[in-house]
Design a protein around this motif. Structure first.
Motif: not given
Ligand SMILES: *Cc1c(COP(=O)(O)O)cnc(C)c1O
Length: 431
Positions: A105-108, A137-139, A245-253, A299-301, A379-382
């Protein structure tokens, strides 16, 4: 470069202090005192630079002299040590695949960058640091993998019981060593609240040197700008891209907007959300009303009260209209997400994960009204991370990539905890 607290009740600090502290003592998020501008030369040469050099050039002004140049170069090279391909999916939309890192996932990238910075700083005389991190989930997996075996750093992950996928859960509960997983009987917002409370707790403060590894930490948040640079390096069209940008906590965007503010070309940004859509709702109504998180297939969002929203506001000088001109919000239901996964698989032979699918769907809706535009969805996760969701939708098995190794056969190890601060405090003090 100094960072100030967005609550303005704490002194400004440098990158080292901001990374070690996570959030400011007044509870605010740290924000850079100025936005560095990419040089004309950097932008002209960008398409020819290798990822490690891009990372070094982008991160250097933020890091300042808190890391020697050679150390920063080394950290950058390790943080972006895998591929970030831009893959055309339809004539007008391409996937920026951010899932080729160790936890898929992109958080790596952010987690690897931060863990190495913190490891370096803690070797510089800082006492043992405990990273306390909430995950949707991914963090959890990315942080666990990034910090595994890092000396002087212990990691405690809080994740919402039953609300992460089985692959995600195994990634964060099976490593052992300096990594502990707490299975909280609540939502991600509960986990995030408990972490924030722990930071403010005097008793815990005497026992532990706590920091966070969520995107509130600048060392995790800032490297996410790199994705947008890597996308631009591979962009084949004349006009600048629309970024979905698929967003949850909005760090990426927020990081994408920062890259744009530094001079990276972009036409527009789409805040693509699932049913947890406080930000798209704000962009429609001008009112920000955080909600309780609801569970979805992306779920990661599932974040009801996104932490980085205050940073986005700051980037736009607290001006609603300025933000509205640059970002459009989209709410994508689980039904539409599943329909997008099925349609893209059947019509284009490309398999989306639920998070990428939310962004894909938002991009299609935008493109339908902007016939000349071309776009990139992140595409933030496999898809294999969500095989339990994806397989029933496409009616076939998702091939397991080699990178997963023997993960599916390992045994989960977690500590179950009620979603109360008293329980967390008691657990931490009894360790
Ligand atoms: C964390 C995550 C997101 C949301 O990113 P934010 O920076 O929190 O908005 C999207 N997709 C995946 C797969 C994630 O793991």
């Amino acid at each position: 470069m100094l960072y100030y607290s967005l609550r303005h009740q704490a002194p400004p600090v440098d990158f080292r202090q901001a990374t070690i502290a996570g959030q400011a003592p007044d509870g605010g998020l740290y924000f850079p005192e100025r936005i560095p501008q990419f040089s004309a030369r950097f932008l002209r040469e960008l398409k020819t630079l290798d990822p490690a050099t891009v990372a070094f050039e982008v991160m250097r002004p933020y890091v300042g002299d808190t890391l020697p140049e050679a150390v920063l170069r080394h950290i950058c090279a390790e943080a972006v040590d895998f591929a970030f391909p831009l893959v055309e999916v339809t004539a007008r939309s391409s996937a920026l695949e951010l899932f080729h890192g160790p936890t898929l996932a992109f958080k790596d990238v952010g987690a690897r960058f931060m863990s190495r910075c913190l490891g370096y700083f803690s070797r510089q005389g800082q006492a043992k640091v405990t990273v306390l991190v909430a995950t949707s989930g991914d963090t959890g997996g990315a942080v666990a993998s990034g910090f595994l075996g890092v000396e002087g750093v212990e990691v405690i992950i809080l994740y919402p019981a039953g609300k992460v996928s089985s692959v995600q859960e195994l990634q964060l509960t099976t490593l052992g060593r300096n990594i502990t997983a707490l299975e909280v009987q609540g939502t991600f917002d509960d986990c995030q609240r408990l972490v924030k409370q722990a930071f403010g707790d005097a008793e815990l403060g005497r026992r532990y040197f706590l920091t966070s590894a969520n995107s509130i930490n600048v060392a995790r948040w800032l490297p996410q700008q790199l994705y947008y640079c890597f996308a631009w390096q591979q962009w084949p069209h004349a006009g600048p891209p629309v970024f979905a940008v698929p967003s949850g906590n909005f760090g990426n965007l927020c990081a994408g907007l920062l890259a744009y503010a530094s001079g990276l070309p972009a036409q527009h940004f789409l805040a693509a959300c699932n049913a947890n859509d406080a930000v798209p709702e704000y962009l429609r109504s001008g009112r920000f009303l955080p909600q309780e998180a609801v569970a979805t297939i992306s779920n990661a969002m599932d974040v009801g009260n996104p932490s980085n929203f205050v940073r986005i506001l700051e980037l736009f000088g607290q001006e609603f209209e300025a933000m509205q001109r640059r970002i459009s919000g989209y709410t994508v239901s689980d039904t539409r997400t599943a329909a997008a996964i099925r349609a893209v698989y059947e019509q284009h032979g490309y398999l989306l994960d639920p998070h990428g699918a939310v962004a894909y769907e938002a991009l299609q809706q935008y493109l339908a009204h902007h016939p000349a535009a071309h776009g990139i969805f992140l595409a933030t996760a496999h898809p294999v991370k969500f095989y339990d969701v994806v397989e029933p939708i496409i009616g076939t098995r998702v091939p397991v990539p080699e990178a997963l190794g023997d993960l599916l056969t390992r045994e989960k190890q977690s500590v179950v905890l009620p979603a109360t601060f008293a329980a967390l405090q008691q657990y931490l003090l009894a360790r």
